[in-house]
Scaffold this active site. Structure first.
Site, PDB file in Angstrom:
ATOM      1  N   GLU A 104       0.857  -1.264   0.063  1.00  0.00           N
ATOM      2  CA  GLU A 104      -0.090   0.101  -0.064  1.00  0.00           C
ATOM      3  C   GLU A 104       0.900   1.184   0.058  1.00  0.00           C
ATOM      4  O   GLU A 104       1.778   1.411   0.799  1.00  0.00           O
ATOM      5  CB  GLU A 104      -0.850  -0.207   1.256  1.00  0.00           C
ATOM      6  CG  GLU A 104      -1.862   0.889   1.170  1.00  0.00           C
ATOM      7  CD  GLU A 104      -3.192   0.563   0.159  1.00  0.00           C
ATOM      8  OE1 GLU A 104      -3.084  -0.635  -0.386  1.00  0.00           O
ATOM      9  OE2 GLU A 104      -4.140   1.155  -0.007  1.00  0.00           O
ATOM     10  N   TYR A 114     -10.971  -1.878   2.596  1.00  0.00           N
ATOM     11  CA  TYR A 114     -10.185  -1.508   3.722  1.00  0.00           C
ATOM     12  C   TYR A 114     -10.877  -1.397   4.959  1.00  0.00           C
ATOM     13  O   TYR A 114     -11.837  -0.249   5.099  1.00  0.00           O
ATOM     14  CB  TYR A 114      -9.585  -0.111   3.423  1.00  0.00           C
ATOM     15  CG  TYR A 114      -8.217   0.289   4.045  1.00  0.00           C
ATOM     16  CD1 TYR A 114      -8.632   0.647   5.611  1.00  0.00           C
ATOM     17  CD2 TYR A 114      -7.253   0.519   3.495  1.00  0.00           C
ATOM     18  CE1 TYR A 114      -7.493   0.863   6.340  1.00  0.00           C
ATOM     19  CE2 TYR A 114      -5.960   0.806   4.352  1.00  0.00           C
ATOM     20  CZ  TYR A 114      -6.346   1.179   5.953  1.00  0.00           C
ATOM     21  OH  TYR A 114      -5.097   1.359   6.632  1.00  0.00           O
ATOM     22  N   ASP A 168      -4.387  11.528   8.160  1.00  0.00           N
ATOM     23  CA  ASP A 168      -3.393  11.079   8.604  1.00  0.00           C
ATOM     24  C   ASP A 168      -2.801  11.691   9.961  1.00  0.00           C
ATOM     25  O   ASP A 168      -2.832  13.136   9.970  1.00  0.00           O
ATOM     26  CB  ASP A 168      -2.140  11.518   7.538  1.00  0.00           C
ATOM     27  CG  ASP A 168      -2.413  10.334   6.691  1.00  0.00           C
ATOM     28  OD1 ASP A 168      -2.431   9.052   6.856  1.00  0.00           O
ATOM     29  OD2 ASP A 168      -2.232  10.508   5.235  1.00  0.00           O
TER      30      ASP A 168
END
Ligand SMILES: Cc1ncc(COP(=O)(O)O)c(C=O)c1O
Lengths: 268, 393
Positions: free
Chosen positions: A49, A175, A60
């Site tokens: 990934e 995911y 993030d």
């Protein structure tokens, strides 16, 4: 069969789950990034990934933000990232490669052009962190036309409606978010409830890989035991890079042993 | 599925992590329920009147304009409690927070005006506020940081990225993606993902509604133009909303040209015309050829933002509103002029709108009524302007 399908079939035969490390392309520079990714695959990563550095990564935490900044400070562009991917693809024809990035990089270049460039470089899947299902259709359409699997994300708070939609539209893998919040090894993933895994099966979503907050082999083991098809580990991998920036040899050795340990935990 | 339209033409949308979708849906529903609930309307209007000081007055300038064809009015949001229009919509969202059963508020702030408005509303309503502010802005806007802390808010400096407003928004969104169960993200402008642009517009639309009533009373007709500065676009959309369906009223938004829109140092997203996604919405943004977001710049911290609310992008594209850009220097001149001629010290943000209106006033060759939204007062800018003017002399 796609590379993901091959991988899941192979792992199934071997009675294993997948271990998928995440790193930022171009972190800290192009050459080192290639060496890092090569090491990950040679040490047992089942798939990759890979992030493309972006100025405003809202999903993030600090670890991956800093990886972006390191790469951007070295003037890494999406074009550089595709070059690194081409090199990796040339050396490893079978490893599934997923991109994880932010929508504006795709939109600015143009959806079709971006996806085609990714496909040409050897990318198998694209996950866009700030494109929820509700905005995803035009990306899914382009993905189909360019032989890319659009990866969809199942959050722990997903409604049945959302899971059903993911089931109808997911390709490659799903995911599965281990927890709320942003990426980071500081807060550990929750092991998905049996109930959620049962629903994923019921709605026939593509095989779920658990990500966000995975940093230890025990977590990989537990995730797979709970029914995930594998685990993705980002910040823990990137931390090893960040902590060894001035000693590439040590960095690669530590990455290799990290991946080896995490992969060993995927045996059922 | 959204109940309200999440797009303005091609603009807007919800470009956020999947995790935030339930929180945004919950907010949309709370907003719809509130709009249909007389007790919400009563509470909101009560606070606006008795706490914040609405309606704000409308002032005809006496000495500022020499052209006899022109009447230049100021809509006095500078007189609102908190010192800027920001207080309006913050009170609305603070009530929504309580209605959703949430006890904490997350906000971002650049200059500190939205942070101050959030802090005061949270003090009033018994909510716990944490406010993200770029580390550079924390230094540049020390008095506002102190104001927020005095009113009980936690101010969290953001070192990531450029340490300015855009990074504060990023950090607020990151926080929210882990805490949406008990925290509301009280976004400070008419940008961001749906439903924020719609909610913020509706909670500021009294600016235009009052303007209409006041100008009808004074002039017996609608104005020829309303002019407002555009950072994210909240004071402008609040002024425009009630006039969008009145084609005789020109809607003019003024962006910060900084050191000039042909330099890298500006914040004029619409005027420089590049489209993309920032902070959850597709709109005009400032970016490089790869789509990396560029730093904006303006002498006024409140306009120093590299994107604009999606409805403005749409109003621009369909030709319903015009967008101009005004440099730091022109804004500083207007700032001083209003102080000297009318005894009103405007915010540097609002000075951009005023500077453009003064240019329009110079050019008017027939009877013209212009209303400038004086979005805030200049107290917060005094030290900054003092330093700049001191340097020049
Ligand atoms: C007085 C004032 N006017 C205008 C603005 C710009 O914001 P918006 O474009 O949302 O009205 C600000 C932002 O801080 C402000 O403080």
């Amino acid at each position: 069969m796609s590379r993901y399908q091959h991988m899941f079939a192979r792992l199934n035969d071997a009675n294993q789950g997948a271990f998928v490390p995440f790193v930022m392309l171009g972190d800290p520079d192009k050459q080192t990034s290639f060496e890092i990714i090569k090491t990950l695959v040679e040490s047992g990563a089942d798939a990759l990934e890979l992030g493309i550095p972006y100025s405003d990564p809202i999903a993030d935490g600090p670890t991956i933000q800093k990886a972006s900044i390191r790469a951007l400070n070295n003037k890494i562009t999406p074009a550089d990232c595709f070059e690194v991917i081409k090199q990796i693809r040339a050396q490893f024809p079978d490893v599934p490669i997923g991109l994880l990035l932010y929508s504006n990089l795709v939109i600015k270049r143009g959806l079709t052009e971006f996806y085609q460039a990714a496909s040409d470089a050897g990318v198998d899947s694209i996950l866009i962190a700030d494109v929820p299902l509700r905005e995803a259709q035009r990306f899914i359409d382009v993905a189909k036309n360019t032989s890319i699997d659009q990866i969809l994300l199942a959050p722990p708070n997903a409604s049945d409606e959302t899971l059903a939609e993911i089931g109808a539209k997911s390709a490659g893998y799903t995911y599965l978010l281990g927890r709320a919040g942003v990426t980071g090894a500081e807060t550990a993933a929750n092991i998905p409830a049996d109930e959620l895994i049962a629903k994923l099966t019921q709605y026939k979503v593509a095989p779920p890989l658990l990500g966000f907050g995975i940093s230890k082999p025990e977590q990989v083991k537990e995730a797979i035991k709970a029914g995930a098809a594998g685990a993705i580990s980002g910040s823990a991998t990137v931390n090893i890079i960040a902590e060894n920036l001035d000693d590439q040899k040590a960095m690669l050795e530590k990455l290799a042993s990290f991946v080896t340990e995490m992969k060993a935990a995927t045996q059922k | 599925m959204n109940h309200l339209n999440s797009k303005f033409g091609e603009y807007g949308g919800m470009y956020v992590p999947e995790l935030l979708i339930p929180a945004l849906d919950q907010l949309e529903q709370a907003f719809i329920d509130a709009q249909n609930d007389p007790s919400f309307i009563e509470e909101f209007n009560g606070l606006l009147k008795d706490y914040a000081g609405r309606p704000t007055s409308m002032t005809l300038t006496k000495n500022l304009v020499s052209n006899p064809n022109v009447k230049l009015y100021l809509k006095r949001e500078d007189l609102l409690h908190g010192g800027a229009h920001k207080t309006n919509q913050v009170l609305g969202q603070a009530i929504l927070t309580k209605r959703m059963g949430k006890t904490e508020v997350i906000a971002e702030t650049g200059a500190g005006q939205h942070g101050v408005a959030t802090a005061l509303a949270c003090a009033l309503m018994g909510l716990k506020a944490r406010i993200y502010m770029g580390a550079k802005d924390v230094e540049r806007q020390a008095p506002n940081v102190f104001r927020m802390r005095l009113m009980g808010a936690e101010v969290i400096p953001v070192n990531a990225g450029s340490g300015t407003l855009k990074d504060a928004v990023n950090e607020a969104m990151r926080d929210w993606s882990a805490t949406y169960d008990k925290a509301h993200y009280l976004l400070g402008t008419a940008a961001g993902p749906h439903p924020f642009p719609t909610i913020v517009r509706e909670f500021h639309r009294m600016i235009g509604e009052e303007t209409r009533a006041q100008i009808m009373e004074k002039e017996g007709r609608l104005p020829d133009a309303v002019v407002a500065c555009v950072g994210g676009g909240s004071n402008a959309i609040g002024m425009f909303a009630d006039f969008i369906d009145e084609p005789s009223v020109k809607l003019i938004g003024v962006e910060p040209a900084g050191k000039g829109i042909h330099t890298p140092d500006h914040g004029a997203a619409i005027c420089t015309g590049s489209k993309g996604v920032l902070h959850g919405a597709y709109s005009y943004i400032m970016q490089d050829s790869d789509g990396q977001i560029e730093e904006s710049y303006s002498v006024s911290a409140g306009l120093d933002y590299p994107a604009v609310g999606p409805q403005h992008a749409h109003l621009h594209d369909i030709g319903r509103a015009e967008y101009a850009a005004v440099t730091d220097e022109e804004a500083l001149n207007a700032f001083q002029l209003l102080a000297r001629k009318e005894g009103i010290i405007p915010a540097l943000e609002s000075s951009h709108a005023l500077a453009h209106a003064l240019n329009m006033a110079d050019e008017a060759d027939k009877e013209t009524i212009i209303v400038v939204n004086l979005s805030g007062r200049g107290d917060k800018d005094l030290a900054h302007v003092y330093n700049i003017l001191g340097e020049q002399k």
